[in-house]
Structures are given as C-alpha cells and as structure tokens.
Write an enzyme that holds these catalytic residues in place. Structure first.
Site: not given
Ligand code: F6R
Length: 602
Positions: A2, A31, A77, A103-104, A476, A480, A483, A499, A597
């Site tokens: 949030c 967020r 969120w 938030n939490g 990675e 992406k 996501e 395998h 995020k």
């Molecule tokens: C992927 C993404 C998440 C963050 C993960 C860690 O695109 O954004 O997988 O990489 O939540 O976030 P940080 O780097 O802020 O600890």
C-alpha cells in the site's frame, strides 16, 4: 504494497487540497492499485474511497474539489479483506472523526477487534487497519489527548506498519508511526508531509527524513516531532537533501514508466559508474576475499542480479551461497561473524530481505547493501552501502535497477580481481563503455523486440534458456514476461531443458536463448538444435558478429563485451520483449495485476 500520503498546510493551499492528494496518489499508485481513498478535514471529516484505480476513483468522487488544510490519501494492495469500497482506506472510528491509513499488517488485529467490539465499537470493514482508529477513539474516550491515545494504541498493536492518522477534533496535526513498513517525512516551508516513499514528495520538497523502525510522532504545518521509546529525537540533524528531481518521477513523454525506464538505462548506468567510490569498493572487495562464507541475498529481480555475481565468484575461488531472501532460514545455522552478506534491494524496504539481513547480523555476519534508495531501511541495517544511483524507478517491473545492480556487482568483482594481482585495465575500459553500449543495444534491438512481441502475443508459454553466467539473464527475462505480459515463462539451465521441460515443446513453441556467456555459447547451440528439431521457434540474444545468429530462427544482436557486463546488454531486449508483448496483449505494464512495487509483507 500500500501507499500512504498525508499533507498538512499552515493555510489553504492555492490548489484544492483534494487535487494535491490525488496527485500524491498518482505517484504512489505503483505500490498498489486495488483501491484508492482520501480523507480531509473540512468542517468535519470527509472520506471518499472505493475499489479501482486512482484516476477512476478520483473522478467518481470528485477528489479534486475537496478543500481543507490537512488530508490523508491511500492506495491499497489488499492483504486483509477483498478490494472493495468498505475495505478501502482511510478507515474511521465509530463517530467518524478519526481517519487512518496504513501499510503493513497488524498481526493481532483479530483479538483487538474482539475486545473493542465487546466495548461497543462497531466495525465496518474486514481490514486489520480499522482497529487502529477504534483504539485511538477508545483511549480518547478514557480522557487522553489524541497523541497520547495514539501512542497507547501503538503499544497494543503488533506487526508491520506505516501509519498516518488524523483527528477532525484536533486537526492541526498528522500522527504517524513506523515499524518495518517504509515511511518518510517531507519537510517543507509552511507545510509538512508523511509518505511511503521519496518520489511522492518530490513535487513539494526535496528535504526528507527517513522515519526509523519503532519511531512515531506527528507533523504540524511548521513542526516535525519524532519520538522513540518516549525519547524525543533530534530531527534537524536527520534531514537529507534528495538528489532526484520531480521530473525524474514522471513519464516524460513515454506511454509507460516501464518503457521510459528501459530507455533511461544508459543514463542510469553512467550515473552508477560515476558514483562508484574506489575506497568503498576496495573495502567491500577485501571483505569478500577475507570472508569464510559469502551470502548473496535478494528477492525477485534483485536476486537475479545477485546471481550474476554468484556465478562468476568461483573464479576467485570464492564459493558464494545465493540466498532467496524469504528462504534465509535454510542457512541460519551457518551464519557467523566471519561471514559476509551482499544484500541487494532496489527499494531497500523489501521485508523478506530486511528480515534476512537482520537474522544474519544478529549472528555477526557483516552486511554490504546494494540499494537505490538513500536512507532506506536496508541502508541503515548494513555495515557498508553501495548506492546504485539509478534514479526513482516507478514501473512495477524492475528494469534500470537490475542493470545498475549488475554494474555495481561487476565493479566489486573487478576490484577483488585487482586485489588478487590481476590486470583489470581492459575490464575497466569495458565498464566505462557500458552506458554507450546500452544505448546502442536499445537502438538496435527495439524494432526486433516489437516484431517478436506480435508473434508472442498469442502464445501461452515460453522457455528462457542459458548456461553459466547467462542463466540469471534468462531468469530475469522470464520473470519480466510473466509479470507484465501474463504469459507463462520459465527459465532453465539450457542443458537441463532436455531433462523434462522439452516435453512441452511443439510446433512454434517459443524458446529464448541467452548467449551472454562466451564460455558456454557452443554448448548452448546443441540445445538450440534439440529445440529446433521439435519445431520450437528459436530466438536468441547473441553478441554481434558471432556465428550463433545463423543457428536461430530469430537472432537479436547486441554489442560485444565481456561476460562481466554482457548481462546488462542481453537483458535489455528481453525487457523490451516483455514490455511490447504486454502492450500487444492490451495490458498496462506499469500496473501488473496482483503485484506491488515494494513488497513489505511476508
Ligand atoms: C521484478 C520486481 C520484483 C522485485 C522484488 C525485490 O520486476 O520488481 O521481483 O525485484 O520484489 O524488490 P527490491 O529490489 O526492492 O528488494
């Protein structure tokens, strides 16, 4: 998770308060975007909130015309309770004079709720947050002033929280508290702000105080008061000037933050390279070489960045232990004072990473943080901090923060290599060239990524394969695509694909190979042949002028560099492929469903 924003002015601002709150919410929306809401005091408490994205809710409820000098705003969120109007924040007490945003997670909310209901409090939502408003109401009823009631309420709640609260009967302050969830104060002239993160306050001020775990207090229009364990804190000494502009946190003409941030990478990488401090890198490299165990800790994209270092460290005769933050307990019995952890987190607030770091430090492990956010929790919980200096990242999907993390970790590796007596002059030249090569990569590969996105849009699934140092890049790329484009994508060591995973491959199944590691390219070609034989559409990121291109159905050529920096260049077309596929499929890549995020809940 949030996002929280609260602002208090000495006198009515020129623009309506509701418009200022709505703009704050737009900054915070990355967020969480299940619901949005605001509360202002205008001859009484006014609350407007609903499920939906900020723009829709703000329009529907006329946020922009709300007046007043003090207000709160929230994007959600969902953790407790489905995302609907009742569960949207702010939450209020029985009489509708106290409003709270949070938030939490309040872990003991169920028992508190039961206790308060027995005392006659009427709850409207299913959220954990609402108990805070009722607790403050309860203690005010018992004769305490708002701040004392707020403090007493805090002594009752357990869990992770960043809280902001207003009381229409005492509207000259916003009360706040923090434990584990991020919270900052923006210090202004004639106004003050509480918010979840720095980009949210940049429209108003660049002077920021990071609130620490266990701290609480209040802001008025002219004062910031912070206390910890009943002791007032020296606030003036903690004000930091943030080197980010408000413009950096806007889309600047791009349709999405994600695309803007992909295109920003040359600049971000240049800023990271310029900010690397040799003395600090040497201290980290020496600690790395002296450590008994080296843990490389991170979540999501940051974990993948960590793997790019983990996969080359054995060359220095170091056996790294990569640790996915949320799984830190696996290695708990190993943590020792002779060990080193490199903890990577863009936000510096990811709860899993913070918890891992705390557990390690409790047992004496020395922690090096790699983070993008000045004053973040991780930066404070570490012995040494390497800032990535990527600028604010607003897209939920991490892009420029991955490449700047990889660059920082490669610089650590190079420094250790030099400390071992190797000549690293050529690598240093490569490092300097990275920003320009990233620019060329974007220019050369954007077109192909766009075309490929059209071919991928109808598919259900894809594999991303790589060997050796190319594997983290494949991981990675797959993350992406999942996501933002909501396509099933799985990364595998290329050799492992036969395998089991190959069973899924049929005519046209996309398999994306990463050829960023020159030591493993030849072997990867045999996996290309295996996939081709089963009818796969073989795609690959390959170094320019290599022979690999001829073996693939679609080759995406990126400039040549060593395997140390190649992950940075090879990931760029994969970021673009995910972005364009999301757009082709009609999704908003900046707001992927179910994601937030910064993940501040376990
Ligand atoms: C992927 C993404 C998440 C963050 C993960 C860690 O695109 O954004 O997988 O990489 O939540 O976030 P940080 O780097 O802020 O600890």
């Amino acid at each position: 998770m949030c996002g929280i924003f609260g602002i208090i002015f000495a006198e009515r601002p020129r623009r309506p308060l509701g418009e200022i709150l709505r703009r704050g919410l737009e900054r915070l929306e990355y967020r969480g975007y299940d619901s949005a809401g605001v509360a202002v005091v205008d001859r009484g408490l006014v609350v407007k909130k609903d499920a939906g994205k900020v723009a829709e809710v703000a329009q529907r409820y006329g946020f922009d015309s709300l007046q007043g000098v003090v207000g709160l705003a929230h994007t959600r969120w969902a953790t407790h309770g489905k995302p609907d109007q009742v569960n949207a924040h702010p939450h209020v007490d029985c009489r509708g004079v106290i409003a709270v945003v949070h938030n939490g997670i309040i872990e003991n909310y169920a028992e508190l709720k039961e206790e308060l209901m027995k005392r006659g409090h009427v709850f409207r939502s299913e959220t954990d947050t609402e108990v805070i408003a009722h607790l403050v109401e309860e203690y005010k009823k018992q004769g305490l002033d708002t701040f004392s009631a707020f403090k007493k309420a805090l002594s009752r709640v357990r869990g992770a929280y960043a809280i902001a609260l207003i009381d229409a009967e005492n509207p000259r302050a916003i009360y706040f508290a923090r434990n584990l969830s991020p919270l900052i104060i923006g210090v202004g002239e004639g106004f003050n702000i509480v918010a979840s993160d720095i980009p949210t306050v940049l429209d108003h001020t660049k002077r920021v105080i990071a609130v620490r775990d266990g701290e609480y207090g209040y802001i008025t229009a002219g004062e910031v008061y912070i206390e910890a364990d009943g002791v007032p804190q020296d606030v003036a000494a903690r004000i930091e000037e943030i080197p980010w502009s408000a413009e950096m946190a806007t889309k600047g003409g791009y349709p999405h933050f994600m695309l803007k941030e992909i295109y920003e990478q040359p600049e971000s990488l240049a800023s990271t390279a310029a900010g690397l401090e040799p003395a600090q890198l040497e201290a980290v490299a020496n600690a790395l070489l002296a450590a008994r165990n080296v843990y490389i800790v991170g979540a999501g994209t940051s974990y993948h960045a960590g793997l790019t270092l983990a996969f080359i460290l054995p060359r220095l005769r170091i056996t790294p232990i990569p640790v996915i933050s949320s799984e830190y307990a696996i290695y708990e019995d190993l943590y020792d004072k002779d060990d080193l952890a490199i903890a990577i987190s863009q936000s510096g607030e990811t709860i899993d990473t913070i918890k891992a770091v705390k557990a390690m430090r409790e047992r004496g492990v020395k922690v090096v943080a790699v983070t993008n956010v000045v004053g973040s929790t991780l930066s404070r919980e570490s012995d040494v901090v390497l800032y990535t200096r990527a600028g604010p990242e607003m897209g939920v999907a991490a892009t420029k923060t991955f490449t700047t993390q990889v660059l920082t970790l490669a610089a650590v590796y190079l420094t250790a290599l030099r400390a071992l007596g190797h000549d690293v002059a050529e690598h240093q030249r490569e490092l300097k060239a990275v920003p320009d090569l990233a620019r060329k990569t974007i220019e050369k590969t954007a077109g192909t990524a766009k075309e490929l996105a059209r071919r991928l849009r109808q598919r259900l699934s894809a594999y991303y394969l790589g060997r050796g140092a190319a594997l983290p890049v494949a991981m990675e790329g797959a993350l992406k695509l999942k996501e933002v484009a909501y396509l099933h994508a799985e990364a595998y060591p290329a050799g492992e694909s036969k395998h089991g995973p190959i069973a899924l491959v049929e005519e046209g199944f996309p398999v994306i190979f990463v050829f960023s590691d020159p030591n493993t390219g030849e072997k990867t070609l045999s996996n290309v042949a295996e996939m081709k034989a089963r009818g796969a559409l073989t795609i690959g990121t390959v170094p320019a002028r290599s022979d690999y291109a001829k073996k693939l159905d679609v080759a995406i050529e990126v400039p040549q560099t060593s395997e140390l920096f190649a992950p940075i260049l090879h990931v760029i077309p994969l970021q673009m492929l995910a972005y364009f596929t999301a757009v082709e499929r009609g999704y908003d890549p900046d707001k992927p469903r179910n994601l937030a995020k910064t993940v501040t809940v376990e």
